[in-house]
Design an enzyme around this catalytic site. Structure first.
Site, PDB file in Angstrom:
ATOM      1  N   GLY A  16      49.771  44.043  43.832  1.00  0.00           N
ATOM      2  CA  GLY A  16      50.928  43.936  42.959  1.00  0.00           C
ATOM      3  C   GLY A  16      50.545  44.080  41.501  1.00  0.00           C
ATOM      4  N   SER A  56      47.399  42.316  39.637  1.00  0.00           N
ATOM      5  CA  SER A  56      46.684  41.642  40.722  1.00  0.00           C
ATOM      6  C   SER A  56      45.173  41.810  40.611  1.00  0.00           C
ATOM      7  CB  SER A  56      47.146  42.186  42.069  1.00  0.00           C
ATOM      8  OG  SER A  56      46.844  43.576  42.171  1.00  0.00           O
ATOM      9  N   ALA A 110      50.521  60.619  29.236  1.00  0.00           N
ATOM     10  CA  ALA A 110      50.329  60.001  27.923  1.00  0.00           C
ATOM     11  C   ALA A 110      51.523  59.181  27.463  1.00  0.00           C
ATOM     12  CB  ALA A 110      50.016  61.082  26.889  1.00  0.00           C
ATOM     13  N   HIS A 145      42.247  50.267  30.005  1.00  0.00           N
ATOM     14  CA  HIS A 145      41.586  50.858  31.170  1.00  0.00           C
ATOM     15  C   HIS A 145      40.363  51.657  30.737  1.00  0.00           C
ATOM     16  CE1 HIS A 145      44.246  50.449  34.853  1.00  0.00           C
ATOM     17  NE2 HIS A 145      44.898  49.775  33.925  1.00  0.00           N
ATOM     18  N   ARG A 146      40.499  52.435  29.677  1.00  0.00           N
ATOM     19  CA  ARG A 146      39.381  53.271  29.225  1.00  0.00           C
ATOM     20  C   ARG A 146      38.207  52.428  28.764  1.00  0.00           C
ATOM     21  NH1 ARG A 146      42.829  57.868  25.892  1.00  0.00           N
ATOM     22  NH2 ARG A 146      43.242  59.225  27.690  1.00  0.00           N
ATOM     23  N   GLU A 148      44.089  63.793  33.270  1.00  0.00           N
ATOM     24  CA  GLU A 148      45.454  63.311  33.457  1.00  0.00           C
ATOM     25  C   GLU A 148      46.254  64.370  34.205  1.00  0.00           C
ATOM     26  OE1 GLU A 148      46.999  62.305  29.641  1.00  0.00           O
ATOM     27  OE2 GLU A 148      45.709  60.555  29.398  1.00  0.00           O
ATOM     28  N   ASP A 152      44.247  56.670  39.994  1.00  0.00           N
ATOM     29  CA  ASP A 152      45.002  55.490  39.566  1.00  0.00           C
ATOM     30  C   ASP A 152      46.259  55.967  38.824  1.00  0.00           C
ATOM     31  OD1 ASP A 152      45.789  52.943  38.945  1.00  0.00           O
ATOM     32  OD2 ASP A 152      43.987  52.406  37.819  1.00  0.00           O
TER      33      ASP A 152
END
Length: 402
Positions: A232, A235, A259, A273-274, A285, A303
């Site tokens: 979720g 999570s 983006a 994340h990066r 992307e 992802d």
């Protein structure tokens, strides 16, 4: 060449003295670990730690034959008493090579975070690499020549997974290298969870006192080729997916969210994340996953599938009831079939992330319910093609398959 692990824990040991954390509270029996110390053929000691003589005795070994004791990192805390008859421990300058009377050759390797690594070649040519806690090799040119993988690597796999990635990148760790985690600390629950995380990295852990025969065949953990990580919101599913590939070089991170120019909140999510990802990873992307799955190359981290589905439903007009009934549903089924067929045929390692939304509140709109249902179908179809499927809840990964 025989290697006895007198200890396999972090410098403070496990459990840590006076630490109230859950891991330390439950680390007992085979999960309790003394500070890492390694005895090689009874003649070479890598890291002298408190109680090393007693640890050797418990393992059926003696330190009486040790001819050289080497330190890999500064030892904090009280001074360690050197047992009678044992040579004074020293640290070897980086790049220096020692040749022992026993026929062992030891080369000191520079590390990126202090400390010294040691590459040991036994009289029979077996090769061992021992790295200090919290460190990775600073000069990979000092490693073995291409194709000369070490037989055994003892490394801080949990604390510095990138060290293993660097070694794999230059061929110092190969498919048959036995990678054993040492310097284990209280940042990872012991037992099942530790074994699960190490297996994903192609590594393993052993109890204190274990003797390993360098060069003898050991069953190297089989890294799943295709993995689906469900969970979720917030999570920890993305962290779990990234963790599974952080010991491998040249990962291709496939971001399906785009983006979203002008959305500052989304930009901050992407930036977070990066920052977590290793610098050696590449990012693309795109929602065009089928060609990437069909190609060879480094592992893919996708992802996420839920954003891929949003794009696919946009392209077939799934949000409009009339378009959905007039062919949109059939077109989406074909898109999903193409994706899952590509996953089935994929030859590269794939780790995919997706949201698990079917257990929450029923959406108030028909389009929301349609998305929820289609994501459930996509997750089930994708999972059917994966060797391992995980569900992440509150940061804890539950293995559903594999």
């Amino acid at each position: 060449m025989e290697v006895t692990l007198l200890g396999t824990g972090a410098p403070a040991g496990l459990p840590r003295p006076d630490c109230p954390c859950a891991v330390c509270a439950t680390a007992s029996g085979p999960d309790s670990r003394a500070a890492t110390a390694v005895l090689v053929d009874g003649a070479l000691l890598l890291d002298l730690t408190p109680g090393a003589a007693f640890a050797a005795a418990r393992a059926g070994r003696s330190l009486g034959g040790v001819r050289q004791a080497l330190l890999s990192h500064p030892h904090d805390g009280p001074a360690v008493e050197v047992p009678a008859g044992l040579p004074q421990p020293v640290r070897v300058p980086d790049g220096r090579e020692l040749v022992l009377l026993t026929g062992h050759r030891v080369r000191a390797l520079a590390m990126d975070a202090g400390g010294t690594g040691y590459a040991v070649t036994g009289p029979g040519g077996q090769r061992l690499l021992y790295l200090p806690p919290g460190s990775a090799p600073a000069g990979l040119e000092e490693g073995p020549a291409a194709g000369e993988a070490y037989d055994l690597v003892l490394s801080d796999v949990m604390g510095r997974p990138d060290a293993l990635a660097r070694l794999r990148a230059v061929g110092a760790v190969g498919p048959t290298t036995d990678v054993v985690a040492v310097h284990l600390d209280h940042d990872v629950p012991q037992g099942t969870e530790l074994r699960r995380r190490l297996a994903a990295a192609g590594a393993r852990a052993v109890p204190d006192g274990t003797t390993l025969v360098v060069g003898a065949y050991e069953e190297v953990p089989d890294v799943p080729r295709r993995t689906l990580v469900l969970g979720g919101a917030r999570s920890g599913k993305s962290v779990e997916a990234e963790r599974r590939l952080e010991t491998f070089p040249d990962v291709l991170y496939v971001a399906t969210g785009g983006a979203r120019n002008g959305d500052t909140e989304w930009a901050s999510r992407v930036a977070a994340h990066r920052e977590r990802r290793p610098g050696s990873w590449r990012t693309t992307e795109t929602c065009d996953l089928v060609p990437l799955l069909a190609e060879g190359g480094p592992p893919l981290l996708i992802d996420c599938l839920s954003l891929w589905l949003t794009d696919a439903m946009d392209s077939v007009g799934a949000w409009d009831d009339a378009e959905w009934a007039a062919g949109g549903e059939k077109a989406l089924r074909e898109r999903v079939r193409e994706l899952t067929s590509a996953v089935r045929a994929a030859r590269r390692t794939v780790v995919a992330v997706s949201n698990e939304v079917g257990s929450g509140i029923v959406p108030a709109t028909a389009s929301g319910r349609r998305y929820r249902d289609e994501l459930g179908r996509l997750n089930a179809a994708f999972a059917a093609e994966c060797e391992q499927v995980l569900l992440v809840v509150a940061g804890q990964a539950l293995v559903l398959r594999g």
